[in-house]
Design a protein around this motif. Structure first.
Motif, short mmCIF file in Angstrom:
data_model
loop_
_atom_site.label_atom_id
_atom_site.label_comp_id
_atom_site.label_asym_id
_atom_site.label_seq_id
_atom_site.Cartn_x
_atom_site.Cartn_y
_atom_site.Cartn_z
N ARG A 175 0.83 -1.21 0.00
CA ARG A 175 0.00 0.00 0.00
C ARG A 175 0.87 1.25 0.00
N ASP A 176 0.36 2.29 -0.69
CA ASP A 176 0.93 3.65 -0.67
C ASP A 176 2.40 3.67 -1.10
N ASN A 177 2.73 2.88 -2.13
CA ASN A 177 4.11 2.88 -2.62
C ASN A 177 4.20 3.37 -4.06
N ASN A 178 3.12 3.95 -4.57
CA ASN A 178 3.09 4.53 -5.91
C ASN A 178 3.30 3.49 -7.01
N VAL A 179 2.93 2.24 -6.72
CA VAL A 179 3.06 1.17 -7.70
C VAL A 179 1.74 0.41 -7.79
N CYS A 180 1.17 0.30 -8.98
CA CYS A 180 -0.05 -0.49 -9.22
C CYS A 180 -1.14 -0.16 -8.20
N GLY A 181 -1.80 -1.22 -7.69
CA GLY A 181 -2.86 -1.01 -6.72
C GLY A 181 -2.45 -1.51 -5.35
N VAL A 182 -3.43 -2.03 -4.59
CA VAL A 182 -3.16 -2.49 -3.24
C VAL A 182 -3.86 -3.84 -3.04
N GLY A 183 -3.24 -4.72 -2.27
CA GLY A 183 -3.82 -6.03 -2.02
C GLY A 183 -4.91 -5.99 -0.97
N VAL A 184 -5.78 -6.99 -0.99
CA VAL A 184 -6.84 -7.09 0.01
C VAL A 184 -6.25 -7.15 1.41
N ALA A 185 -5.18 -7.90 1.57
CA ALA A 185 -4.48 -8.01 2.86
C ALA A 185 -3.05 -7.51 2.66
N TYR A 186 -2.92 -6.21 2.47
CA TYR A 186 -1.63 -5.64 2.06
C TYR A 186 -0.56 -5.74 3.15
N GLY A 187 -0.94 -6.07 4.36
CA GLY A 187 0.03 -6.26 5.43
C GLY A 187 0.47 -7.70 5.59
N SER A 188 -0.07 -8.59 4.78
CA SER A 188 0.25 -10.02 4.88
C SER A 188 1.43 -10.38 3.99
N LYS A 189 1.92 -11.60 4.16
CA LYS A 189 3.00 -12.12 3.34
C LYS A 189 2.43 -13.06 2.28
N VAL A 190 3.16 -13.17 1.18
CA VAL A 190 2.75 -14.09 0.11
C VAL A 190 3.94 -14.98 -0.24
N ALA A 191 3.67 -16.26 -0.42
CA ALA A 191 4.70 -17.23 -0.81
C ALA A 191 4.37 -17.75 -2.20
N GLY A 192 5.39 -18.13 -2.94
CA GLY A 192 5.20 -18.70 -4.27
C GLY A 192 5.50 -20.19 -4.26
N LEU A 193 4.55 -21.00 -4.71
CA LEU A 193 4.77 -22.43 -4.91
C LEU A 193 4.58 -22.70 -6.40
N ARG A 194 5.70 -22.71 -7.14
CA ARG A 194 5.63 -22.90 -8.58
C ARG A 194 5.48 -24.39 -8.86
N MET A 195 4.33 -24.76 -9.47
CA MET A 195 4.08 -26.19 -9.65
C MET A 195 3.23 -26.48 -10.89
N LEU A 196 2.81 -25.47 -11.62
CA LEU A 196 1.98 -25.70 -12.80
C LEU A 196 2.78 -25.75 -14.10
N ASP A 197 4.01 -25.29 -14.06
CA ASP A 197 4.75 -25.09 -15.30
C ASP A 197 5.63 -26.29 -15.65
N GLN A 198 4.98 -27.37 -16.05
CA GLN A 198 5.66 -28.52 -16.64
C GLN A 198 4.67 -29.20 -17.57
N PRO A 199 5.15 -30.07 -18.48
CA PRO A 199 4.22 -30.62 -19.49
C PRO A 199 2.98 -31.23 -18.89
N PHE A 200 3.15 -32.04 -17.82
CA PHE A 200 2.01 -32.67 -17.18
C PHE A 200 2.18 -32.63 -15.67
N MET A 201 1.06 -32.55 -14.96
CA MET A 201 1.09 -32.59 -13.51
C MET A 201 1.25 -34.03 -13.05
N THR A 202 1.80 -34.20 -11.83
CA THR A 202 1.85 -35.51 -11.20
C THR A 202 1.30 -35.41 -9.79
N ASP A 203 0.90 -36.53 -9.26
CA ASP A 203 0.40 -36.59 -7.90
C ASP A 203 1.47 -36.15 -6.90
#
Length: 667
Positions: free
Chosen positions: A254-282
């Protein structure tokens, strides 16, 4: 012996074949079994990682990781095996199984999982906004956001005026006041502080100015590349912008002059990259959904089985174990919150055929437009719990969801239920800050009790708002309504927890019967809901109907479940594109939330109807019904007995308590 020319020729043919599979919009695994270069390996006892690494090395494999923190289950890969193939690598499996420490070794099949709400490159470029200031009637907005005579301080982010889902003043043809009501929650001091949401997707641009300070690197991982850096893979089409957009909705600063603001702008976000391969596995799905459950509070998923109107699919064994472990053990026993986008298959699909969205362990979120209607791509089903927002029906370039985009850019074109699920995750992050002791079940109850009808409506006037037997208003499209951030943090802050949950198998109808266009089926189960037993259920949460049937055209079959309190749920709607005539449904768990807080004792009725599809040539479709098992989930004791219910602020809770106290409960 194969010469070089023949080898090249075979390689080219294999590449063409695999590209054909990848380009298909169908669930190709139904017709062609796809194998990967990953193995699930079980070792004797709790061998541990060091032993697993030695076994991998001695058998020619590469050690990847333990599975769900197990000391005996491990993920191995073989570099000499193609990551996508159509035949099992039997010799490699034999080598593994021959090792004295190996109990079992299973080569992983691949299957399709699709991002929801993906748009073409032309659409992306047309709506790209590289941090351009947007004023959008901010002077008028300030006059409209007063709380008890005190003027709220609005975010100064340049795209805040485009975020109609946070503050709807009629932008892009929207309905003023139809939003997530987050300003009041912010005004009360809730921003999601101390909460981490994991975006399970194609990666996150964690270098983005609007995300990098809220990025939780310790909770992130790349399951596609097996490293701790889930940065999106570059493509000319920006195909891998999906996760970055979802992340911005939750935690953009919030209030950093970039794009918009998140619903929970004081929270943390983690990235779990798992969709970018030819096929998913269990293995990949399970490890992503079970990744650091003590550090991650909320898992947000904007993907699922192919939204083609004919796929019936859900989590495999390991993935289901990961989710169940998460709700039972995650967050130090309080349970992780799994938020799922309900699907973008439109009216020709049904999200109860998506085993992720229809799971009682997840919170399934549908979307509404900025004027309160269902979007053209929205799926409907009885398992949807609530709704947030996707995009408007206006032709304005800013009618979509404004959020972060790749490479420090901004966009106002994010849409689909992909956009809806992260908004819900943001609201839940606010609720968790208000009360860190909330369980995964508490969050579902709070969602039911605080979501609002507001201006949500079906423009086709088919699915109307109804009251269930506990006096809770629901809709087949929108669940219990649109999330209200201010209401949920208010109720969460004084929430006193819930009684223990039980599940009761109410009964089974197993007699084989035929049905067709002229002959519907009606079956009943009379139940005491395990009265007097250790699994007694007197107040409902989720209700599952495990159905086995086969039809000459599966998409013609519709299913209706009616409770003892006369609430009817359409647990399967017509799917005109589903021409399956072989597989049908085998103990498929159709779920409804429409009977929430009802009393389950009495007669339940199931109606199986073969409904003709417009344009279908044949009117001779037939079906064979084989089995219906009814399972009730809920509490023995009244769930809201000890909850403080203010008639004005907590109207739903007040009405349900009043209804229960009026004598509906069994003594």
């Amino acid at each position: 012996m194969i010469n070089l020319t023949e080898w090249k020729y075979r390689t080219i043919l294999s590449v063409i074949f695999l590209l054909t599979l990848l380009q298909s919009k169908q669930t190709v695994c139904e017709s062609v079994e796809v194998l990967t270069n990953s193995w699930l390996v079980e070792l004797d006892h709790s061998a541990g990682q060091e032993v697993a690494k030695q076994v991998a090395k001695r058998t020619g494999f590469s050690y990847v990781s333990p599975v769900l923190g197990s000391g005996s289950l491990f993920h191995f890969k073989h570099k000499g095996v193609s990551p996508v193939r159509t035949r099992r690598s039997i010799p490699h499996s034999r080598i593994l199984k021959a090792h004295p420490y190996v109990k079992s070794a299973l080569q992983q099949t691949g299957f399709v999982r699709s991002k929801r709400g993906y748009k073409s490159l032309d659409s992306v470029l047309a709506n790209l906004d590289v941090k351009q200031p947007s004023y959008y009637r901010l002077a008028n907005i300030k006059e409209e956001t007063q709380n008890e005579g005190k003027q709220s301080k609005l975010p100064t982010d340049p795209d805040f005026g485009k975020e109609w889902y946070l503050l709807n003043t009629g932008q892009s043809g929207g309905t003023p006041g139809l939003d997530l009501n987050v300003l009041e929650a912010w005004e009360a001091g809730y921003t999601g502080k101390g909460v981490t949401t994991a975006i399970m997707d194609d990666g996150i641009d964690y270098l983005h100015e609007d995300l990098r300070h809220n990025y939780n690197a310790d909770a992130s991982y790349d399951f596609s590349s097996d490293d701790p850096y889930p940065y999106p893979r570059y493509t000319d089409t920006w195909f891998n912008s999906h996760g970055t957009r979802c992340a911005g909705e939750v935690s953009a600063a919030r209030d950093n002059n970039v794009c918009g603001v998140g619903v929970a702008y004081g929270s943390k976000v983690a990235g779990l990259r798992m969709l970018d391969q030819p096929f998913m596995t269990d293995l990949i799905e399970a490890n992503a959904m079970g990744h650091k459950p003590g550090m991650i509070d909320i898992y947000s998923a904007s993907w699922g089985p192919t939204d083609d109107g004919k796929t019936v699919d859900g989590p495999r064994n390991l993935t289901m174990r990961a989710i169940v472990n998460g709700v039972n053990s995650g967050r130090n026993g309080l349970g992780n919150i799994y938020v799922w986008a309900s699907g973008d298959g439109g009216p020709n699909d049904d999200c109860n055929c998506d085993g992720y969205a229809a799971s009682m362990w997840t919170i399934s979120i549908n979307s509404a437009t900025n004027d309160g209607q269902t979007a053209g791509y929205d799926e409907s089903c009885s398992s949807t719990l609530a709704s947030t927002f996707s995009n408007g029906k206006s032709s304005s370039r800013d009618a979509g969801v404004a959020t972060t985009d790749l490479y420090n850019n901004c966009t106002a074109s994010h849409s689909g239920t992909s956009a809806a699920a992260p908004e819900a995750a943001g609201v839940f992050a606010l609720a968790l800050e208000a009360n860190r002791n909330l369980t995964w079940r508490d969050m579902q109850h709070l969602t039911v009790l605080t979501s609002k009808k507001n201006s949500l409506h079906d423009s086709n006037n088919i699915h109307k708002w109804k009251l269930n037997g506990a006096h809770l208003e629901f809709n087949h499209l929108f669940g219990y309504g649109v999330l209200d951030a201010a209401a949920i943090v208010d109720l969460a802050s004084n929430w006193r927890g819930l009684p223990e949950r039980f599940h009761c198998t109410a009964g089974t109808v197993g007699e084989e019967r035929t049905f067709n266009f002229d002959k519907s089926l009606r079956m009943t189960i009379d139940t005491t809901a395990c009265s007097g037993g250790e699994n007694e259920v007197n107040f409902l949460e989720h209700v599952q109907s495990f159905i086995t049937l086969r039809s000459s055209f599966r998409g013609c079959v519709t299913l209706y479940l009616t409770s003892p309190m006369n609430t009817t749920s359409m647990i399967l709607s017509q799917r005109p594109k589903d021409d399956d005539s072989k597989n049908g449904f085998t103990r498929w768990p159709f779920m409804t939330t429409h009977t929430w807080a009802e009393i389950p004792r009495g007669r339940w009725a199931m109606e199986v109807v073969m409904e003709p599809i417009l344009g279908l040539k044949s009117n001779m479709e037939t079906g064979i019904f084989k089995e219906w098992t009814l399972v009730l989930h809920g509490t023995r004791n009244a769930p809201y007995k000890d909850q403080p219910a203010d008639k004005v602020r907590h109207e739903k809770l007040f009405m349900v308590k009043k209804h229960h106290e009026a004598g509906i409960v069994y003594e």
